[in-house]
Write a protein that holds these residues in place. Structure first.
Motif, PDB file in Angstrom:
ATOM      1  N   SER A 194       0.838  -1.207   0.000  1.00  0.00           N
ATOM      2  CA  SER A 194       0.000   0.000   0.000  1.00  0.00           C
ATOM      3  C   SER A 194       0.871   1.254   0.000  1.00  0.00           C
ATOM      4  CB  SER A 194      -0.958   0.001   1.193  1.00  0.00           C
ATOM      5  OG  SER A 194      -0.306   0.367   2.387  1.00  0.00           O
ATOM      6  N   HIS A 195       2.002   1.211   0.694  1.00  0.00           N
ATOM      7  CA  HIS A 195       2.914   2.360   0.693  1.00  0.00           C
ATOM      8  C   HIS A 195       3.496   2.593  -0.703  1.00  0.00           C
ATOM      9  CE1 HIS A 195       3.629   1.979   5.326  1.00  0.00           C
ATOM     10  NE2 HIS A 195       2.486   2.545   5.021  1.00  0.00           N
ATOM     11  N   GLU A 196       3.823   1.500  -1.386  1.00  0.00           N
ATOM     12  CA  GLU A 196       4.361   1.613  -2.752  1.00  0.00           C
ATOM     13  C   GLU A 196       3.319   2.245  -3.690  1.00  0.00           C
ATOM     14  OE1 GLU A 196       5.556  -2.267  -4.111  1.00  0.00           O
ATOM     15  OE2 GLU A 196       6.877  -2.550  -2.377  1.00  0.00           O
ATOM     16  N   ALA A 197       2.068   1.844  -3.532  1.00  0.00           N
ATOM     17  CA  ALA A 197       1.010   2.306  -4.434  1.00  0.00           C
ATOM     18  C   ALA A 197       0.447   3.672  -4.035  1.00  0.00           C
ATOM     19  CB  ALA A 197      -0.120   1.275  -4.478  1.00  0.00           C
ATOM     20  N   GLY A 198       0.731   4.100  -2.792  1.00  0.00           N
ATOM     21  CA  GLY A 198       0.204   5.379  -2.327  1.00  0.00           C
ATOM     22  C   GLY A 198      -1.286   5.362  -2.059  1.00  0.00           C
ATOM     23  N   VAL A 199      -1.791   4.195  -1.645  1.00  0.00           N
ATOM     24  CA  VAL A 199      -3.219   4.051  -1.328  1.00  0.00           C
ATOM     25  C   VAL A 199      -3.350   3.193  -0.076  1.00  0.00           C
ATOM     26  CG1 VAL A 199      -3.925   4.218  -3.745  1.00  0.00           C
ATOM     27  CG2 VAL A 199      -3.502   1.956  -2.745  1.00  0.00           C
ATOM     28  N   PRO A 200      -4.498   3.233   0.603  1.00  0.00           N
ATOM     29  CA  PRO A 200      -4.707   2.317   1.723  1.00  0.00           C
ATOM     30  C   PRO A 200      -4.707   0.861   1.255  1.00  0.00           C
ATOM     31  CG  PRO A 200      -6.338   4.072   1.741  1.00  0.00           C
ATOM     32  CD  PRO A 200      -5.632   4.147   0.427  1.00  0.00           C
ATOM     33  N   VAL A 201      -4.526  -0.045   2.194  1.00  0.00           N
ATOM     34  CA  VAL A 201      -4.503  -1.480   1.902  1.00  0.00           C
ATOM     35  C   VAL A 201      -5.736  -1.911   1.117  1.00  0.00           C
ATOM     36  CG1 VAL A 201      -4.798  -3.717   3.057  1.00  0.00           C
ATOM     37  CG2 VAL A 201      -2.957  -2.183   3.769  1.00  0.00           C
ATOM     38  N   PHE A 202      -6.911  -1.429   1.523  1.00  0.00           N
ATOM     39  CA  PHE A 202      -8.150  -1.892   0.889  1.00  0.00           C
ATOM     40  C   PHE A 202      -8.341  -1.348  -0.519  1.00  0.00           C
ATOM     41  CE2 PHE A 202      -9.479   1.780   3.527  1.00  0.00           C
ATOM     42  CZ  PHE A 202      -9.974   2.602   2.526  1.00  0.00           C
ATOM     43  N   ALA A 203      -7.550  -0.321  -0.885  1.00  0.00           N
ATOM     44  CA  ALA A 203      -7.689   0.277  -2.219  1.00  0.00           C
ATOM     45  C   ALA A 203      -6.670  -0.275  -3.214  1.00  0.00           C
ATOM     46  CB  ALA A 203      -7.560   1.796  -2.123  1.00  0.00           C
ATOM     47  N   LEU A 204      -5.878  -1.256  -2.785  1.00  0.00           N
ATOM     48  CA  LEU A 204      -4.917  -1.878  -3.698  1.00  0.00           C
ATOM     49  C   LEU A 204      -5.646  -2.630  -4.800  1.00  0.00           C
ATOM     50  CD1 LEU A 204      -2.354  -3.285  -1.102  1.00  0.00           C
ATOM     51  CD2 LEU A 204      -1.790  -1.681  -2.941  1.00  0.00           C
ATOM     52  N   ARG A 205      -5.182  -2.476  -6.028  1.00  0.00           N
ATOM     53  CA  ARG A 205      -5.725  -3.244  -7.139  1.00  0.00           C
ATOM     54  C   ARG A 205      -5.088  -4.627  -7.153  1.00  0.00           C
ATOM     55  NH1 ARG A 205      -4.436   2.076 -10.673  1.00  0.00           N
ATOM     56  NH2 ARG A 205      -6.334   3.254 -10.187  1.00  0.00           N
ATOM     57  N   ASP A 206      -5.762  -5.571  -7.803  1.00  0.00           N
ATOM     58  CA  ASP A 206      -5.249  -6.943  -7.819  1.00  0.00           C
ATOM     59  C   ASP A 206      -3.818  -7.012  -8.338  1.00  0.00           C
ATOM     60  OD1 ASP A 206      -7.740  -7.576  -6.921  1.00  0.00           O
ATOM     61  OD2 ASP A 206      -8.323  -8.815  -8.641  1.00  0.00           O
ATOM     62  N   ASN A 207      -3.512  -6.191  -9.357  1.00  0.00           N
ATOM     63  CA  ASN A 207      -2.166  -6.263  -9.942  1.00  0.00           C
ATOM     64  C   ASN A 207      -1.117  -5.543  -9.099  1.00  0.00           C
ATOM     65  OD1 ASN A 207      -2.884  -3.630 -10.423  1.00  0.00           O
ATOM     66  ND2 ASN A 207      -2.374  -3.625 -12.597  1.00  0.00           N
ATOM     67  N   GLU A 208      -1.536  -4.948  -7.981  1.00  0.00           N
ATOM     68  CA  GLU A 208      -0.586  -4.301  -7.071  1.00  0.00           C
ATOM     69  C   GLU A 208      -0.293  -5.155  -5.840  1.00  0.00           C
ATOM     70  OE1 GLU A 208      -1.679   0.386  -7.963  1.00  0.00           O
ATOM     71  OE2 GLU A 208      -2.902  -0.739  -6.528  1.00  0.00           O
ATOM     72  N   LEU A 209      -0.880  -6.340  -5.792  1.00  0.00           N
ATOM     73  CA  LEU A 209      -0.743  -7.186  -4.604  1.00  0.00           C
ATOM     74  C   LEU A 209       0.544  -8.005  -4.601  1.00  0.00           C
ATOM     75  CD1 LEU A 209      -4.451  -8.380  -4.258  1.00  0.00           C
ATOM     76  CD2 LEU A 209      -3.278  -6.604  -2.934  1.00  0.00           C
ATOM     77  N   GLY A 210       1.209  -8.070  -5.738  1.00  0.00           N
ATOM     78  CA  GLY A 210       2.504  -8.739  -5.797  1.00  0.00           C
ATOM     79  C   GLY A 210       2.443 -10.214  -5.468  1.00  0.00           C
ATOM     80  N   ALA A 211       1.412 -10.901  -5.934  1.00  0.00           N
ATOM     81  CA  ALA A 211       1.263 -12.329  -5.654  1.00  0.00           C
ATOM     82  C   ALA A 211       0.562 -12.993  -6.828  1.00  0.00           C
ATOM     83  CB  ALA A 211       0.457 -12.537  -4.372  1.00  0.00           C
ATOM     84  N   SER A 212       0.579 -14.311  -6.816  1.00  0.00           N
ATOM     85  CA  SER A 212      -0.117 -15.074  -7.861  1.00  0.00           C
ATOM     86  C   SER A 212      -0.646 -16.369  -7.273  1.00  0.00           C
ATOM     87  CB  SER A 212       0.844 -15.373  -9.027  1.00  0.00           C
ATOM     88  OG  SER A 212       1.955 -16.107  -8.553  1.00  0.00           O
ATOM     89  N   GLY A 213      -1.506 -17.034  -8.034  1.00  0.00           N
ATOM     90  CA  GLY A 213      -2.024 -18.338  -7.627  1.00  0.00           C
ATOM     91  C   GLY A 213      -2.788 -18.287  -6.322  1.00  0.00           C
ATOM     92  N   VAL A 214      -2.543 -19.295  -5.481  1.00  0.00           N
ATOM     93  CA  VAL A 214      -3.252 -19.415  -4.203  1.00  0.00           C
ATOM     94  C   VAL A 214      -2.930 -18.237  -3.292  1.00  0.00           C
ATOM     95  CG1 VAL A 214      -3.503 -20.823  -2.116  1.00  0.00           C
ATOM     96  CG2 VAL A 214      -3.289 -21.942  -4.330  1.00  0.00           C
ATOM     97  N   VAL A 215      -1.666 -17.789  -3.329  1.00  0.00           N
ATOM     98  CA  VAL A 215      -1.261 -16.657  -2.483  1.00  0.00           C
ATOM     99  C   VAL A 215      -2.052 -15.406  -2.873  1.00  0.00           C
ATOM    100  CG1 VAL A 215       0.657 -15.154  -1.811  1.00  0.00           C
ATOM    101  CG2 VAL A 215       1.042 -17.602  -2.135  1.00  0.00           C
ATOM    102  N   LEU A 216      -2.239 -15.196  -4.178  1.00  0.00           N
ATOM    103  CA  LEU A 216      -3.013 -14.046  -4.641  1.00  0.00           C
ATOM    104  C   LEU A 216      -4.459 -14.133  -4.148  1.00  0.00           C
ATOM    105  CD1 LEU A 216      -3.382 -11.470  -6.310  1.00  0.00           C
ATOM    106  CD2 LEU A 216      -3.806 -12.914  -8.320  1.00  0.00           C
TER     107      LEU A 216
END
Length: 342
Positions: free
Chosen positions: A293-315
């Motif tokens: 969220s700090h990298e994206a400059g938004v709160p945790v809940f406003a992160l987009r899926d492609n900003e979560l830095g994960a894939s598969g089950v972790v995503l």
């Protein structure tokens, strides 16, 4: 007029700034114009919103005086000019959030404010106690603000007392640890003492250029944050402390606040809130979502899926956690709105 909410706990590390940021952004997502006021000299809220532009903000001639300290300087430095609204910045992805930036040396005004609030006879100091209220009021008006949320540092300073008393409501962020419980117990005496000062002095300053906000702020509850979860609920070490925070709030803090005029009428609090020890939500640790969220400059809940830095089950698990946090802050914002609008 904007509804003004202050977050305060004299215990540090209870996620005050994070809560101000998240609740303010959520209110903006719900369609409201929100002002976030950074009254903590550490300026963490300002840093969250300005991101990489933080240093430049305090160096560039166009913005370096657009902050809370320079905004009240006409009163505190005895200038012949009135307080005027400073410019508020908005984050790139949420134009309805406005920031009244902090200042690292704001506490320099604390001594003169202390003197002003205890030396009623000195006419030259009459305008200081209402100065912060006047600045915030003007910024609210200039930006058509509906909700203002104020971030304070953990101290018991005159500035913190002043901003607390010049608000309509207050929310107490806590952590599930023994020190948070001790802090709540001391707030039983601190808040009523502050309220007594306001009741005794409101009339003293009513004819100054900048009068105080009339009335006393009202208790909006607590938020319990920053704990680990096991099998869908707070891990064992935290559960007892969570229960104790609710018990102390309900049995000790709330009655002390009520007898000092610092609560709404009992019927204004939803039964579910009072039954839960006035705790609006229990919000677990953000974990790996926080640096994202700090990298994206938004709160945790406003992160987009492609900003979560994960894939598969972790995503999938990360999306679930993000959406759970979104639901919790959505609920907090809605409960606060209901309380603040009666």
């Amino acid at each position: 007029m904007a509804k003004r909410l202050v977050l305060f706990n004299h215990k540090g590390g209870v996620s005050k700034t994070t809560t101000v940021y998240n609740v303010g952004w959520m209110l903006a997502e719900q369609g409201h114009r929100v002002l976030l006021v950074d009254a903590d000299p550490q300026c963490n809220l300002t840093s969250l919103i300005l991101g990489d532009d933080f240093d430049a903000y305090y160096l560039d001639d166009a913005t370096r005086l657009q902050n809370i300290k320079d905004g009240v300087a006409p009163a505190f430095k005895g200038k012949p000019t009135p307080i005027t609204p400073v410019v508020s910045k908005s984050p790139a992805r949420q134009s309805r959030v406005h920031l009244l930036a902090g200042h690292a040396t704001l506490s320099e005004y604390d001594a003169s404010l202390t003197f002003a609030q205890t030396s009623n006879a000195l006419a030259t100091l009459q305008n200081l106690p209402g100065a912060f209220h006047e600045l915030i009021r003007q910024v609210e008006e200039a930006n058509r603000i509906e909700y203002t949320i104020i971030d304070l540092n953990p101290g018991l300073s005159a500035i913190n007392q002043n901003l607390f008393l010049n608000s309509d409501f207050f929310l107490i962020p806590t952590n599930p640890d023994p020190f948070s419980i001790m802090a709540l117990q001391t707030l039983e005496t601190i808040f009523p003492r502050w309220a007594t000062w306001k009741v005794g002095n409101e009339a003293v300053f009513k004819d100054s250029a900048y009068p105080l906000l009339p009335g006393l702020p009202k208790f909006a509850g607590t938020v319990i944050q920053r704990f680990n979860v096991r099998r869908g609920r707070a891990a064992a070490p935290y559960r007892d402390n969570i229960a104790e925070i609710k018990k102390v709030t309900y049995e000790r803090l709330y009655p002390a606040l009520r007898s000092s005029g610092l609560t709404l009428p009992e019927s204004n609090y939803p039964q579910t809130l009072s039954n839960n020890g006035f705790c609006l939500e229990e919000i677990p640790d953000f974990g790996a979502l926080l640096p994202r969220s700090h990298e994206a400059g938004v709160p945790v809940f406003a992160l987009r899926d492609n900003e979560l830095g994960a894939s598969g089950v972790v995503l999938a698990n990360t999306i679930e956690k993000r959406d759970q946090i979104r639901g919790q802050f959505d609920a907090v914002a809605k409960t606060l709105k209901d309380l603040m609008n009666g």
